[in-house]
Design a protein around this motif. Structure first.
Motif, short mmCIF file in Angstrom:
data_model
loop_
_atom_site.label_atom_id
_atom_site.label_comp_id
_atom_site.label_asym_id
_atom_site.label_seq_id
_atom_site.Cartn_x
_atom_site.Cartn_y
_atom_site.Cartn_z
N ALA A 17 28.00 21.78 6.67
CA ALA A 17 27.24 20.85 5.84
C ALA A 17 28.07 19.41 5.95
O ALA A 17 27.52 18.34 5.91
CB ALA A 17 27.26 21.30 4.34
N ARG A 100 21.60 21.68 3.20
CA ARG A 100 21.95 20.28 3.92
C ARG A 100 22.14 20.73 5.49
O ARG A 100 21.67 19.97 6.35
CB ARG A 100 23.16 19.81 3.46
N HIS A 103 18.60 21.10 6.98
CA HIS A 103 17.91 19.66 7.47
C HIS A 103 18.59 19.18 8.39
O HIS A 103 17.87 18.60 9.36
CB HIS A 103 18.17 18.86 6.05
N GLN A 104 19.92 19.06 8.67
CA GLN A 104 20.56 18.77 9.81
C GLN A 104 19.95 19.32 11.06
O GLN A 104 19.63 18.41 12.14
CB GLN A 104 22.20 18.92 9.74
N ASN A 159 15.02 15.88 -2.23
CA ASN A 159 15.86 15.72 -1.05
C ASN A 159 16.64 14.44 -0.91
O ASN A 159 17.74 14.42 -0.59
CB ASN A 159 15.06 16.11 0.62
N GLN A 160 15.63 13.52 -1.40
CA GLN A 160 16.26 12.07 -1.33
C GLN A 160 17.59 12.04 -2.02
O GLN A 160 18.49 11.23 -1.71
CB GLN A 160 15.18 11.20 -1.94
N VAL A 161 17.72 12.59 -3.12
CA VAL A 161 18.88 12.60 -4.31
C VAL A 161 19.96 13.82 -3.61
O VAL A 161 21.03 13.82 -4.20
CB VAL A 161 18.52 12.81 -5.53
N LEU A 163 20.47 14.97 -0.40
CA LEU A 163 20.99 15.09 0.95
C LEU A 163 22.05 14.08 1.14
O LEU A 163 22.91 14.16 2.07
CB LEU A 163 20.09 15.10 2.07
N SER A 164 22.13 12.79 0.67
CA SER A 164 23.33 11.92 0.81
C SER A 164 23.82 11.51 -0.89
O SER A 164 23.09 10.75 -1.54
CB SER A 164 22.54 10.65 1.39
N ARG A 166 26.34 9.81 -1.46
CA ARG A 166 26.64 8.37 -1.53
C ARG A 166 25.41 7.54 -1.89
O ARG A 166 25.52 6.70 -2.84
CB ARG A 166 27.02 8.26 -0.26
N MET A 167 24.40 7.97 -1.17
CA MET A 167 23.10 7.19 -1.52
C MET A 167 22.52 7.31 -2.78
O MET A 167 22.07 6.40 -3.81
CB MET A 167 21.80 7.35 -0.34
#
Lengths: 206, 206
Positions: A17, A100, A103-104, A159-161, A163-164, A166-167
């Motif tokens: 991950a 994660r 998805h990778q 997923n948007q919140v 998987l990253s 940082r973002m």
DNA sequence: TTAAATTAATTAAACGCTTGTTTAATATTA
DNA sequence: TAATATTAAACAAGCGTTTAATTAATTTAA
């Protein structure tokens, strides 16, 4: 699955991950798990087979819950959507490292058969949601919408919140050491948003 | 940026999108680009600096368009959202391989400073959308919603169908050789869905 | 129950191969 | 002529994997 194999797999999920499959060396993994480098090949045969074992072992994390909700006759259609949203958020937050990793792997074009297998793991969830939406449309309770893309919106938002980190933090305007996935109030906030979104989008005005 | 450097970068984007950064070897890349292995280090210094050059070179792909829409006084708030949706779909579809590379990198915890740089590239887009939504709420044209999560829904929906072709095809129930990103009608379908979703979610009932 | 025999688990070291990178010689261009 | 570009070859380091020796655990037999 023996304790030792599980022990290795649990550490493998973390490293994969963080660094991805290619970015994780067996020596890294062995060090993190506190075992000899040869143990991975002894127990799993190869790095790739370890990955497959990992997917197989964790794949079962998805079964059951969504199905029960979809088939629960005491729920209205919109209530089913709401419960599915909560169950899905809970499931993905709990298994976010494994999610994660999936998805990778799904994004890449290497190891085609494995990527296909991962789609087959995740797809049943979509199918259940799709069934609920289509049933609602048929009854006239839901507006005529685009079920596959509604699913994309539900899953994609999470997923948007997820998987990253940082973002996610940047988007929420939080300090750098904030961990949204450890904060129950964030899960509720996300759930509320998705429920309102689906209420507005799905329900016919009456 | 010289032609030769751009030539290498263009092939690098493709390979990184397919195999990831760690999964792509300089020999792979040199072969694909038809240059000697030493050229990458000659021009860029290292594999990692090549990646940074790539990000830097392509980062500009995002500027301008969204800003213009947000500042266009002849658009209503919901029209701005609609135009932003179209512009964003167009932008991401056109640069989908680069976008994939960014997301791969953003998911991982290696090369922290680079990951941070990528967030700084993508964040301005979110900020523009956020501004439009908040303005709409302030005027009472938009319902009181959760702007960061509304953005997550817009961007997340697009990413969900963009980042895994395999999953997208399965979701849409298409044959295996279908390429959704080459199909203009799919972009329209996605746009329509997002516009309806945002109409229903954002606009106050009147 | 104890001792031997057998199997399983663990280890450090080495294997062959690929990796990113550098070198030094050559070709091209200015 | 001098700077730039390109090449094949070599480099050290890291990779996944295997080996062969050793230790631990389990089973068997007396």
């Amino acid at each position: 699955m023996t304790d030792k194999k599980l022990h290795i797999i649990n550490h493998a999920v973390e490293l994969f991950a963080e660094k991805g499959f290619e970015g994780t060396s067996i020596r890294d993994l062995a060090a993190r798990a506190g075992v000899n480098v040869a143990m991975v090949n002894y127990y799993f045969g190869s790095k790739e087979k370890l990955f497959e074992s990992l997917v197989e072992e964790r794949a079962s994390y998805s079964r059951g819950v969504l199905d029960e909700i979809a088939n629960n006759a005491s729920y209205s259609d919109i209530e089913k959507i709401e419960h599915i949203i909560d169950a899905y958020i809970n499931k993905l937050f709990t298994n976010r490292k494994f999610h994660r990793v999936l998805h990778q792997e799904m994004m890449l074009s290497q190891r085609e058969t494995l990527a296909q297998a991962i789609v087959e793991i995740l797809y049943p969830n979509s199918l259940i949601i799709k069934g609920v939406i289509e049933a609602g449309i048929k009854k006239g309770v839901f507006r005529k919408c685009d079920p596959p893309l509604v699913i994309a919106s539900i899953v994609g938002t999470i997923n948007q919140v997820l998987l990253s980190k940082r973002m996610c933090i940047k988007l929420l305007d939080k300090e750098a050491d904030y961990v949204p996935y450890d904060d129950p109030s964030f899960a509720i906030r996300l759930s509320d948003h998705l429920k309102q979104l689906m209420h507005a989008h799905l329900l016919t005005k009456s």
